[in-house]
Design a protein around this motif. Structure first.
Motif, PDB file in Angstrom:
ATOM      1  N   GLN A  84      58.968  -0.226 -44.763  1.00 48.77           N
ATOM      2  CA  GLN A  84      58.759  -0.416 -46.192  1.00 48.77           C
ATOM      3  C   GLN A  84      60.039  -1.066 -46.715  1.00 48.77           C
ATOM      4  O   GLN A  84      61.102  -0.446 -46.667  1.00 48.77           O
ATOM      5  CB  GLN A  84      58.517   0.905 -46.896  1.00 48.77           C
ATOM      6  CG  GLN A  84      57.251   1.590 -46.460  1.00 48.77           C
ATOM      7  CD  GLN A  84      57.131   2.980 -47.061  1.00 48.77           C
ATOM      8  OE1 GLN A  84      58.129   3.627 -47.378  1.00 48.77           O
ATOM      9  NE2 GLN A  84      55.908   3.433 -47.218  1.00 48.77           N
ATOM     10  N   VAL A  85      59.943  -2.305 -47.182  1.00 46.80           N
ATOM     11  CA  VAL A  85      61.115  -3.052 -47.630  1.00 46.80           C
ATOM     12  C   VAL A  85      60.960  -3.390 -49.105  1.00 46.80           C
ATOM     13  O   VAL A  85      59.926  -3.909 -49.526  1.00 46.80           O
ATOM     14  CB  VAL A  85      61.281  -4.353 -46.814  1.00 46.80           C
ATOM     15  CG1 VAL A  85      62.483  -5.151 -47.305  1.00 46.80           C
ATOM     16  CG2 VAL A  85      61.409  -4.044 -45.332  1.00 46.80           C
ATOM     17  N   VAL A  86      61.996  -3.088 -49.883  1.00 46.63           N
ATOM     18  CA  VAL A  86      62.004  -3.391 -51.310  1.00 46.63           C
ATOM     19  C   VAL A  86      63.219  -4.257 -51.609  1.00 46.63           C
ATOM     20  O   VAL A  86      64.345  -3.886 -51.261  1.00 46.63           O
ATOM     21  CB  VAL A  86      62.057  -2.095 -52.155  1.00 46.63           C
ATOM     22  CG1 VAL A  86      62.170  -2.420 -53.640  1.00 46.63           C
ATOM     23  CG2 VAL A  86      60.834  -1.236 -51.872  1.00 46.63           C
ATOM     24  N   VAL A  87      62.985  -5.389 -52.239  1.00 45.61           N
ATOM     25  CA  VAL A  87      64.079  -6.264 -52.661  1.00 45.61           C
ATOM     26  C   VAL A  87      64.621  -5.725 -53.978  1.00 45.61           C
ATOM     27  O   VAL A  87      63.904  -5.641 -54.972  1.00 45.61           O
ATOM     28  CB  VAL A  87      63.607  -7.723 -52.820  1.00 45.61           C
ATOM     29  CG1 VAL A  87      64.716  -8.588 -53.395  1.00 45.61           C
ATOM     30  CG2 VAL A  87      63.121  -8.278 -51.485  1.00 45.61           C
ATOM     31  N   ASP A  88      65.884  -5.323 -53.975  1.00 43.96           N
ATOM     32  CA  ASP A  88      66.526  -4.848 -55.191  1.00 43.96           C
ATOM     33  C   ASP A  88      67.072  -6.009 -56.012  1.00 43.96           C
ATOM     34  O   ASP A  88      67.035  -5.977 -57.241  1.00 43.96           O
ATOM     35  CB  ASP A  88      67.658  -3.877 -54.849  1.00 43.96           C
ATOM     36  CG  ASP A  88      67.135  -2.610 -54.200  1.00 43.96           C
ATOM     37  OD1 ASP A  88      66.132  -2.052 -54.692  1.00 43.96           O
ATOM     38  OD2 ASP A  88      67.715  -2.185 -53.184  1.00 43.96           O
ATOM     39  N   TYR A 141      67.592   3.103 -45.412  1.00 43.26           N
ATOM     40  CA  TYR A 141      68.798   2.277 -45.339  1.00 43.26           C
ATOM     41  C   TYR A 141      68.909   1.414 -46.578  1.00 43.26           C
ATOM     42  O   TYR A 141      67.916   1.011 -47.167  1.00 43.26           O
ATOM     43  CB  TYR A 141      68.727   1.321 -44.140  1.00 43.26           C
ATOM     44  CG  TYR A 141      68.515   1.991 -42.821  1.00 43.26           C
ATOM     45  CD1 TYR A 141      69.599   2.350 -42.027  1.00 43.26           C
ATOM     46  CD2 TYR A 141      67.246   2.252 -42.348  1.00 43.26           C
ATOM     47  CE1 TYR A 141      69.405   2.964 -40.801  1.00 43.26           C
ATOM     48  CE2 TYR A 141      67.044   2.861 -41.122  1.00 43.26           C
ATOM     49  CZ  TYR A 141      68.128   3.218 -40.359  1.00 43.26           C
ATOM     50  OH  TYR A 141      67.932   3.825 -39.148  1.00 43.26           O
ATOM     51  N   ARG A 142      70.128   1.092 -46.928  1.00 49.53           N
ATOM     52  CA  ARG A 142      70.409   0.076 -47.948  1.00 49.53           C
ATOM     53  C   ARG A 142      71.155  -1.044 -47.236  1.00 49.53           C
ATOM     54  O   ARG A 142      72.043  -0.779 -46.425  1.00 49.53           O
ATOM     55  CB  ARG A 142      71.243   0.669 -49.080  1.00 49.53           C
ATOM     56  CG  ARG A 142      70.472   1.771 -49.819  1.00 49.53           C
ATOM     57  CD  ARG A 142      71.210   2.311 -51.009  1.00 49.53           C
ATOM     58  NE  ARG A 142      71.609   1.280 -51.959  1.00 49.53           N
ATOM     59  CZ  ARG A 142      70.793   0.693 -52.852  1.00 49.53           C
ATOM     60  NH1 ARG A 142      69.524   1.006 -52.897  1.00 49.53           N
ATOM     61  NH2 ARG A 142      71.252  -0.214 -53.692  1.00 49.53           N
ATOM     62  N   THR A 143      70.773  -2.287 -47.546  1.00 47.39           N
ATOM     63  CA  THR A 143      71.355  -3.411 -46.820  1.00 47.39           C
ATOM     64  C   THR A 143      71.658  -4.584 -47.743  1.00 47.39           C
ATOM     65  O   THR A 143      71.120  -4.687 -48.847  1.00 47.39           O
ATOM     66  CB  THR A 143      70.406  -3.907 -45.699  1.00 47.39           C
ATOM     67  OG1 THR A 143      69.204  -4.406 -46.276  1.00 47.39           O
ATOM     68  CG2 THR A 143      70.087  -2.805 -44.711  1.00 47.39           C
ATOM     69  N   LEU A 144      72.505  -5.460 -47.253  1.00 46.97           N
ATOM     70  CA  LEU A 144      72.829  -6.707 -47.915  1.00 46.97           C
ATOM     71  C   LEU A 144      72.870  -7.778 -46.838  1.00 46.97           C
ATOM     72  O   LEU A 144      73.520  -7.588 -45.800  1.00 46.97           O
ATOM     73  CB  LEU A 144      74.192  -6.602 -48.612  1.00 46.97           C
ATOM     74  CG  LEU A 144      74.610  -7.812 -49.442  1.00 46.97           C
ATOM     75  CD1 LEU A 144      73.774  -7.874 -50.720  1.00 46.97           C
ATOM     76  CD2 LEU A 144      76.084  -7.729 -49.778  1.00 46.97           C
ATOM     77  N   SER A 145      72.172  -8.882 -47.079  1.00 40.93           N
ATOM     78  CA  SER A 145      72.129  -9.965 -46.093  1.00 40.93           C
ATOM     79  C   SER A 145      72.528 -11.284 -46.742  1.00 40.93           C
ATOM     80  O   SER A 145      72.021 -11.632 -47.819  1.00 40.93           O
ATOM     81  CB  SER A 145      70.723 -10.126 -45.503  1.00 40.93           C
ATOM     82  OG  SER A 145      70.368  -9.005 -44.752  1.00 40.93           O
ATOM     83  N   GLU A 163      69.827  -8.107 -51.509  1.00 43.41           N
ATOM     84  CA  GLU A 163      70.121  -6.678 -51.417  1.00 43.41           C
ATOM     85  C   GLU A 163      68.771  -5.976 -51.369  1.00 43.41           C
ATOM     86  O   GLU A 163      67.893  -6.249 -52.189  1.00 43.41           O
ATOM     87  CB  GLU A 163      70.903  -6.227 -52.645  1.00 43.41           C
ATOM     88  CG  GLU A 163      71.163  -4.749 -52.696  1.00 43.41           C
ATOM     89  CD  GLU A 163      71.772  -4.308 -54.020  1.00 43.41           C
ATOM     90  OE1 GLU A 163      72.069  -3.106 -54.127  1.00 43.41           O
ATOM     91  OE2 GLU A 163      71.923  -5.125 -54.949  1.00 43.41           O
ATOM     92  N   LEU A 164      68.605  -5.102 -50.398  1.00 45.69           N
ATOM     93  CA  LEU A 164      67.339  -4.397 -50.321  1.00 45.69           C
ATOM     94  C   LEU A 164      67.517  -3.009 -49.754  1.00 45.69           C
ATOM     95  O   LEU A 164      68.588  -2.648 -49.288  1.00 45.69           O
ATOM     96  CB  LEU A 164      66.304  -5.183 -49.507  1.00 45.69           C
ATOM     97  CG  LEU A 164      66.714  -5.946 -48.257  1.00 45.69           C
ATOM     98  CD1 LEU A 164      66.712  -5.075 -47.036  1.00 45.69           C
ATOM     99  CD2 LEU A 164      65.748  -7.088 -48.065  1.00 45.69           C
TER     100      LEU A 164
END
Length: 127
Positions: A65-69, A91-95, A81-82
């Motif tokens: 389940q991925v949400v774009v913040d 998880y919280r990530t930044l790409s 950032e998602l």
């Protein structure tokens, strides 16, 4: 994914769908694309679409389940950032994603590591 994402960069939608499904559609990543996963206390780097897909599955098989913040365009791609979850992990990530000739060429992906239930509850209480 909203139409705003496509406005930022059409490859943003492709990137998020790849993270969600683990399925790599043709022509998303360049043949020499590199992804550099930076996780707490380590990093993993993969080159080429097959190795990138394998690394995604190693990070967590099955759908996510991925949400774009938030997402912002850059001169050569975008930053996204998602947050995402799979199984009982969060998880919280930044790409930072570089796009060339309509394909993803490089991804530098920073991940917080898994947040346990207590961390998720504390975060939710602050919002």
């Amino acid at each position: 994914m909203t139409s705003t994402a496509v406005t930022i960069c059409p490859m943003l939608t492709e990137f998020v769908e790849f993270l969600q499904t683990g399925q790599l559609r043709p022509d998303v990543f360049a043949t020499d694309a590199v992804i550099d996963f930076n996780v707490p206390s380590w990093r993993f780097s993969s080159r080429g679409p097959a190795a990138i897909a394998q690394q995604r599955h190693a990070a967590g098989p099955g759908p996510w389940q991925v949400v774009v913040d938030r997402a912002e365009p850059t001169p050569r791609g975008f930053v996204v950032e998602l947050h995402h979850a799979h199984a009982d992990q969060y998880y919280r990530t930044l790409s930072l994603v570089t796009v060339a000739n309509g394909r993803i060429l490089e991804v530098v992906h920073y991940c917080t590591g898994n947040w346990d239930a207590a961390a998720r509850e504390a975060y939710a209480a602050q919002r």
